[in-house]
Design a protein around this motif. Structure first.
Motif, PDB file in Angstrom:
ATOM      1  N   LEU A  83       0.908  -1.231  -0.029  1.00  0.00           N
ATOM      2  CA  LEU A  83      -0.150  -0.129  -0.080  1.00  0.00           C
ATOM      3  C   LEU A  83       0.806   1.189   0.117  1.00  0.00           C
ATOM      4  CD1 LEU A  83      -2.746  -1.121   2.526  1.00  0.00           C
ATOM      5  CD2 LEU A  83      -3.295  -0.419   0.030  1.00  0.00           C
ATOM      6  N   GLY A  84       2.285   1.242  -0.336  1.00  0.00           N
ATOM      7  CA  GLY A  84       3.147   2.282  -0.204  1.00  0.00           C
ATOM      8  C   GLY A  84       3.671   2.703   0.987  1.00  0.00           C
ATOM      9  N   PHE A  85       3.769   1.681   1.789  1.00  0.00           N
ATOM     10  CA  PHE A  85       4.647   1.992   3.137  1.00  0.00           C
ATOM     11  C   PHE A  85       5.744   1.112   3.256  1.00  0.00           C
ATOM     12  CE2 PHE A  85       0.211   3.090   4.104  1.00  0.00           C
ATOM     13  CZ  PHE A  85       0.332   4.437   4.508  1.00  0.00           C
ATOM     14  N   PRO A  86       6.742   1.110   2.407  1.00  0.00           N
ATOM     15  CA  PRO A  86       7.830   0.439   2.236  1.00  0.00           C
ATOM     16  C   PRO A  86       8.722   0.387   3.515  1.00  0.00           C
ATOM     17  CG  PRO A  86       8.397   2.017   0.794  1.00  0.00           C
ATOM     18  CD  PRO A  86       7.084   2.463   1.345  1.00  0.00           C
ATOM     19  N   SER A  87       8.711   1.204   4.214  1.00  0.00           N
ATOM     20  CA  SER A  87       9.805   1.350   5.489  1.00  0.00           C
ATOM     21  C   SER A  87       9.263   0.683   6.584  1.00  0.00           C
ATOM     22  CB  SER A  87      10.069   2.673   5.674  1.00  0.00           C
ATOM     23  OG  SER A  87       9.028   3.623   6.439  1.00  0.00           O
ATOM     24  N   MET A 132      12.298   4.033  14.434  1.00  0.00           N
ATOM     25  CA  MET A 132      11.361   4.624  15.399  1.00  0.00           C
ATOM     26  C   MET A 132      10.260   3.408  15.433  1.00  0.00           C
ATOM     27  SD  MET A 132      10.167   8.434  14.959  1.00  0.00           S
ATOM     28  CE  MET A 132      11.412   9.182  16.168  1.00  0.00           C
ATOM     29  N   LYS A 133       9.674   3.189  16.739  1.00  0.00           N
ATOM     30  CA  LYS A 133       8.621   2.278  16.978  1.00  0.00           C
ATOM     31  C   LYS A 133       7.179   3.091  17.118  1.00  0.00           C
ATOM     32  CE  LYS A 133      11.509  -1.309  18.806  1.00  0.00           C
ATOM     33  NZ  LYS A 133      11.170  -2.728  19.308  1.00  0.00           N
ATOM     34  N   ALA A 134       6.254   2.260  16.888  1.00  0.00           N
ATOM     35  CA  ALA A 134       4.873   2.863  16.925  1.00  0.00           C
ATOM     36  C   ALA A 134       4.100   1.580  17.605  1.00  0.00           C
ATOM     37  CB  ALA A 134       4.308   3.270  15.696  1.00  0.00           C
ATOM     38  N   LYS A 135       3.293   2.445  18.471  1.00  0.00           N
ATOM     39  CA  LYS A 135       2.242   1.309  19.044  1.00  0.00           C
ATOM     40  C   LYS A 135       0.845   1.915  18.602  1.00  0.00           C
ATOM     41  CE  LYS A 135       4.889   0.100  23.084  1.00  0.00           C
ATOM     42  NZ  LYS A 135       4.836  -0.274  24.608  1.00  0.00           N
ATOM     43  N   VAL A 136       0.055   0.967  18.089  1.00  0.00           N
ATOM     44  CA  VAL A 136      -1.286   1.400  17.729  1.00  0.00           C
ATOM     45  C   VAL A 136      -2.245   0.630  18.410  1.00  0.00           C
ATOM     46  CG1 VAL A 136      -3.071   1.380  15.585  1.00  0.00           C
ATOM     47  CG2 VAL A 136      -0.449   1.822  15.281  1.00  0.00           C
ATOM     48  N   THR A 161      12.708   9.033  10.759  1.00  0.00           N
ATOM     49  CA  THR A 161      13.265   9.386  12.130  1.00  0.00           C
ATOM     50  C   THR A 161      12.663  10.659  12.792  1.00  0.00           C
ATOM     51  OG1 THR A 161      14.848  10.723  10.710  1.00  0.00           O
ATOM     52  CG2 THR A 161      15.806   8.677  11.486  1.00  0.00           C
ATOM     53  N   ASP A 162      11.885  11.280  11.939  1.00  0.00           N
ATOM     54  CA  ASP A 162      11.096  12.351  12.387  1.00  0.00           C
ATOM     55  C   ASP A 162       9.853  11.866  13.086  1.00  0.00           C
ATOM     56  OD1 ASP A 162      10.775  15.549  12.362  1.00  0.00           O
ATOM     57  OD2 ASP A 162       8.890  14.735  11.809  1.00  0.00           O
ATOM     58  N   LYS A 163       9.437  12.429  14.278  1.00  0.00           N
ATOM     59  CA  LYS A 163       8.443  11.747  15.069  1.00  0.00           C
ATOM     60  C   LYS A 163       7.136  12.372  14.443  1.00  0.00           C
ATOM     61  CE  LYS A 163       8.086  10.767  20.113  1.00  0.00           C
ATOM     62  NZ  LYS A 163       8.540  11.019  21.391  1.00  0.00           N
ATOM     63  N   ALA A 164       7.067  13.533  14.221  1.00  0.00           N
ATOM     64  CA  ALA A 164       5.778  13.930  13.426  1.00  0.00           C
ATOM     65  C   ALA A 164       5.359  13.426  12.322  1.00  0.00           C
ATOM     66  CB  ALA A 164       5.856  15.425  13.268  1.00  0.00           C
ATOM     67  N   LYS A 165       6.287  13.156  11.577  1.00  0.00           N
ATOM     68  CA  LYS A 165       5.919  12.482  10.191  1.00  0.00           C
ATOM     69  C   LYS A 165       5.816  11.037  10.381  1.00  0.00           C
ATOM     70  CE  LYS A 165       8.886  15.353   7.155  1.00  0.00           C
ATOM     71  NZ  LYS A 165      10.618  15.130   6.652  1.00  0.00           N
ATOM     72  N   ALA A 166       6.685  10.231  11.386  1.00  0.00           N
ATOM     73  CA  ALA A 166       6.123   9.056  11.677  1.00  0.00           C
ATOM     74  C   ALA A 166       4.795   8.640  12.174  1.00  0.00           C
ATOM     75  CB  ALA A 166       7.169   8.511  12.629  1.00  0.00           C
ATOM     76  N   ASN A 195     -12.132   3.028  16.333  1.00  0.00           N
ATOM     77  CA  ASN A 195     -11.201   4.214  16.623  1.00  0.00           C
ATOM     78  C   ASN A 195      -9.930   3.585  16.670  1.00  0.00           C
ATOM     79  OD1 ASN A 195     -13.379   6.091  17.162  1.00  0.00           O
ATOM     80  ND2 ASN A 195     -13.544   5.326  19.196  1.00  0.00           N
ATOM     81  N   TYR A 196      -8.989   4.685  16.436  1.00  0.00           N
ATOM     82  CA  TYR A 196      -7.535   4.146  16.556  1.00  0.00           C
ATOM     83  C   TYR A 196      -6.838   5.316  17.249  1.00  0.00           C
ATOM     84  CZ  TYR A 196      -6.969   6.958  12.483  1.00  0.00           C
ATOM     85  OH  TYR A 196      -7.069   7.862  11.667  1.00  0.00           O
ATOM     86  N   THR A 197      -5.643   4.919  18.052  1.00  0.00           N
ATOM     87  CA  THR A 197      -4.783   5.760  18.853  1.00  0.00           C
ATOM     88  C   THR A 197      -3.486   5.240  18.478  1.00  0.00           C
ATOM     89  OG1 THR A 197      -4.675   4.832  20.657  1.00  0.00           O
ATOM     90  CG2 THR A 197      -6.065   6.495  20.637  1.00  0.00           C
ATOM     91  N   VAL A 198      -2.538   6.242  17.846  1.00  0.00           N
ATOM     92  CA  VAL A 198      -1.145   6.015  17.748  1.00  0.00           C
ATOM     93  C   VAL A 198      -0.232   6.573  18.603  1.00  0.00           C
ATOM     94  CG1 VAL A 198       0.715   6.425  15.780  1.00  0.00           C
ATOM     95  CG2 VAL A 198      -1.810   6.096  15.392  1.00  0.00           C
ATOM     96  N   GLU A 199       0.711   5.774  18.966  1.00  0.00           N
ATOM     97  CA  GLU A 199       1.754   6.290  20.114  1.00  0.00           C
ATOM     98  C   GLU A 199       3.294   6.278  19.272  1.00  0.00           C
ATOM     99  OE1 GLU A 199       2.828   4.937  24.220  1.00  0.00           O
ATOM    100  OE2 GLU A 199       0.773   4.219  23.608  1.00  0.00           O
ATOM    101  N   VAL A 200       3.931   7.024  19.203  1.00  0.00           N
ATOM    102  CA  VAL A 200       5.297   6.935  18.526  1.00  0.00           C
ATOM    103  C   VAL A 200       6.364   7.089  19.538  1.00  0.00           C
ATOM    104  CG1 VAL A 200       6.837   7.777  16.728  1.00  0.00           C
ATOM    105  CG2 VAL A 200       4.367   7.639  16.158  1.00  0.00           C
ATOM    106  N   MET A 201       7.348   6.451  19.593  1.00  0.00           N
ATOM    107  CA  MET A 201       8.531   6.592  20.287  1.00  0.00           C
ATOM    108  C   MET A 201       9.924   6.167  19.762  1.00  0.00           C
ATOM    109  SD  MET A 201       6.832   3.344  22.521  1.00  0.00           S
ATOM    110  CE  MET A 201       5.519   4.047  21.678  1.00  0.00           C
ATOM    111  N   ASP A 202      11.069   6.702  20.105  1.00  0.00           N
ATOM    112  CA  ASP A 202      12.204   6.457  19.555  1.00  0.00           C
ATOM    113  C   ASP A 202      12.739   5.019  19.772  1.00  0.00           C
ATOM    114  OD1 ASP A 202      12.393   9.238  19.085  1.00  0.00           O
ATOM    115  OD2 ASP A 202      13.051   9.479  21.271  1.00  0.00           O
TER     116      ASP A 202
END
Lengths: 80, 80
Positions: A28-32, B1-5, B49-54, B73-80
């Motif tokens: 879907l265009g998220f290769p990373s 960068m890691k994310a939890k959804v 590597t940019d938190k907002a973009k991630a 509903n979804y919630t996204v949490e991004v951490m280094d």
């Protein structure tokens, strides 16, 4: 009292569902994206008013039903 | 960068899986449990590597694939 339970696969346990999601995201265009792991998130309320007792009750529920402790880890968070 | 959804059913949407878990818990000796709702928990890593973009990338993934925004509903949490 409310509790939130996260149930995740232990490290080293294969996660075909996560792999399928990862593969679909690549398409879907998220290769990373990598290391996708899918777990369960359970919210519940308890009549118990003591935080420590509520936590141990929820941990007992995890062992009895919610998690398969052979392949899954669980974390319990209790809030008012 | 890691994310939890976290992906949860919206209020008012029936949750038969949660109801089944609640019923089973009552039968297993936890009569005070109520309002059981079951959702999904997804962990992933990103090359970004940019938190907002991630975060906005992961939100795009939620809209495109991970969540059914009609009922979830979804919630996204991004951490280094």
């Amino acid at each position: 009292m409310k509790a939130k339970v996260h149930i995740t696969l232990k490290n080293g346990v294969l996660d075909p569902q996560g792999k399928a999601v990862e593969h679909a995201l690549h398409g879907l265009g998220f290769p990373s994206v990598g290391d996708v792991r899918q777990g369960k998130f359970i919210e519940l309320t308890l009549a118990e008013t003591d935080k420590a007792k509520a936590k141990s009750q929820v941990e007992a529920m995890c062992k009895a039903l919610l998690a398969n402790t052979v392949i899954e880890n669980y974390t319990v968070e209790v809030m008012d």
